[in-house]
Design a protein around this motif. Structure first.
Motif, PDB file in Angstrom:
ATOM      1  N   SER A  23       6.120 -12.086 -12.203  1.00  0.00           N
ATOM      2  CA  SER A  23       7.130 -11.637 -13.435  1.00  0.00           C
ATOM      3  C   SER A  23       8.467 -11.099 -12.212  1.00  0.00           C
ATOM      4  N   ILE A  73      11.095 -11.328 -18.448  1.00  0.00           N
ATOM      5  CA  ILE A  73       9.734 -11.466 -19.065  1.00  0.00           C
ATOM      6  C   ILE A  73       9.277 -11.262 -20.641  1.00  0.00           C
ATOM      7  N   TYR A 127      13.814  -7.864 -17.001  1.00  0.00           N
ATOM      8  CA  TYR A 127      13.272  -7.364 -18.421  1.00  0.00           C
ATOM      9  C   TYR A 127      12.899  -8.377 -19.641  1.00  0.00           C
ATOM     10  N   LEU A 168       9.170  -8.121 -11.630  1.00  0.00           N
ATOM     11  CA  LEU A 168       9.514  -6.533 -11.425  1.00  0.00           C
ATOM     12  C   LEU A 168       9.343  -5.799 -10.588  1.00  0.00           C
ATOM     13  N   CYS A 189       9.515 -14.943 -22.031  1.00  0.00           N
ATOM     14  CA  CYS A 189       8.296 -15.838 -21.031  1.00  0.00           C
ATOM     15  C   CYS A 189       6.993 -15.319 -22.011  1.00  0.00           C
ATOM     16  N   GLN A 190       6.086 -13.908 -21.815  1.00  0.00           N
ATOM     17  CA  GLN A 190       5.690 -13.209 -23.558  1.00  0.00           C
ATOM     18  C   GLN A 190       5.789 -13.919 -24.649  1.00  0.00           C
ATOM     19  N   SER A 223       3.305  -9.513  -9.583  1.00  0.00           N
ATOM     20  CA  SER A 223       2.946  -9.795 -10.727  1.00  0.00           C
ATOM     21  C   SER A 223       3.517 -11.131 -11.248  1.00  0.00           C
TER      22      SER A 223
END
Length: 173
Positions: free
Chosen positions: A105, A164, A161, A107, A167-168, A103
């Motif tokens: 990421s 992520i 997590y 994860l 980054c979001q 993905s």
């Protein structure tokens, strides 16, 4: 490998299958098709279903004497073994699929890298939406141990997590 070969060229061991308990053979004949249908519905392929049912019957045979002596409901115990085996096969397959997903990421790779019990708990709880009681029954551990494995898995996954989320957050600014 060397094997003793008879004068007629046949291997004697191949001619004499190991004896199975008659009751076990009857159970196999009566339930193999139903077990296979369950496994096929969950696993999706005939090969995977056959493998899971084979594993389940080997486990039942391994526990046969104990099941006959201690079980109040042999049919229920046998079906529980089959369900556990099928779910276990599905989780193994899912673990391999997740590890292969990218993905970007990390994860999925992090999930795939979790120790087996932590992975199973996370998948059953967050993907399968099983409650703690059902997970503890399936895994054969206490509810507090389920919660412990879930907590430890979340701790291991937390850095990924958090990365992520960071980054979001940067993308929305």
């Amino acid at each position: 490998m060397t094997e003793e070969v008879g004068e007629d060229g046949r291997v004697p061991v191949a001619e004499a299958p190991l004896p199975l308990p008659v009751e076990f053979e009857a159970l196999y004949i009566l339930h193999q098709e139903g077990f296979h249908e369950l496994a096929l519905a969950v696993l999706g392929t005939n090969d995977a279903a056959e493998s899971a049912v084979h594993r389940a019957f080997l486990e039942i045979l391994r526990l046969w004497d104990k099941l006959k002596e201690e079980s109040e409901d042999l049919q229920q115990e046998v079906w529980a073994i089959v369900r556990r085996t099928v779910i276990s096969e599905h989780l193994l397959s899912l673990r391999e699929q997740m590890a292969a997903l990218d993905s970007g990421s990390g994860l999925y790779a992090a999930l795939g890298a979790l120790p087996p019990r932590q992975f199973d708990v996370m998948v059953l709880r967050y993907i399968g939406h099983y409650d703690t009681k059902r997970i503890s029954w399936y895994m054969g551990i206490t509810a507090s141990t389920v919660d412990y494995h879930c907590r430890k898995a979340r701790e291991r996954l937390s850095p990924v997590y958090q990365r992520i989320l960071k980054c979001q957050g940067e993308e929305t600014v």
